[in-house]
Design a protein around this motif. Structure first.
Motif: not given
Length: 164
Positions: A87-92, A112-118, A146-156
């Motif tokens: 999952d992108p979160l795991q990579e981040a 984090a996954r619940v947050l990003l899904d919502a 920072e890892a969570i925000l990087s996924v949210a910002n489209g870095s993954y």
């Protein structure tokens, strides 16, 4: 007392196992189903290491009765990856060194996954709120945020994990 059969969806797979009366979901998943990814931390619902999703919402598995998941969908960190593709979160989390000892990581990832899904584009404050029930004694939280925000910002790649 007799064990009770519990049928539920575990990481997208129909599953049935027997639960002892009063057994919590954490022990049921670990001993009855064989999913060792939710971690036993405090056993009192204060650390978040055992966080799983039930029907897409975060729950502390140490405080949830196993019988309560009958007919429901339970997700654990074991269900985030799609085969060998993380999952992108795991990579981040790896790229941002967000897991030091790693004990809190399963619960952090699930929250984090619940947050990003919502909310695929949360603010820093929303990330902090989403993980506020998860304790980490190693990272100081900054790499996790920072890892969570990087996924949210489209870095993954796509921020959508496996169906939980």
């Amino acid at each position: 007392m007799a064990k009770k059969p519990v049928t539920f969806t575990h990481n997208g797979v129909e599953t049935a196992a027997f639960a002892d009366p009063g057994q919590n979901l954490l022990e049921f998943l670990r001993r009855g189903v064989g999913d060792l990814t939710p971690k036993y931390g405090c056993g009192q619902g204060t650390c978040g290491s055992c966080t799983v999703t039930i029907d897409g919402e975060p729950h502390l598995s140490c405080l949830t009765l196993a019988e309560s998941v009958e007919g429901r969908s339970v997700g654990t960190v074991a269900g985030l990856a799609n085969g060998a593709t993380l999952d992108p979160l795991q990579e981040a989390f790896m790229d941002h060194f967000a897991a030091q000892c790693g004990y809190c990581t399963p619960g952090m990832l699930m929250s984090a996954r619940v947050l990003l899904d919502a909310n695929p584009r949360p603010t820093r404050e929303e990330v902090i709120e989403a993980i506020s029930g998860n304790l980490c004694r190693c990272t100081g939280y900054e790499p996790i945020i920072e890892a969570i925000l990087s996924v949210a910002n489209g870095s993954y790649a796509s921020a959508g994990g496996a169906a939980l």
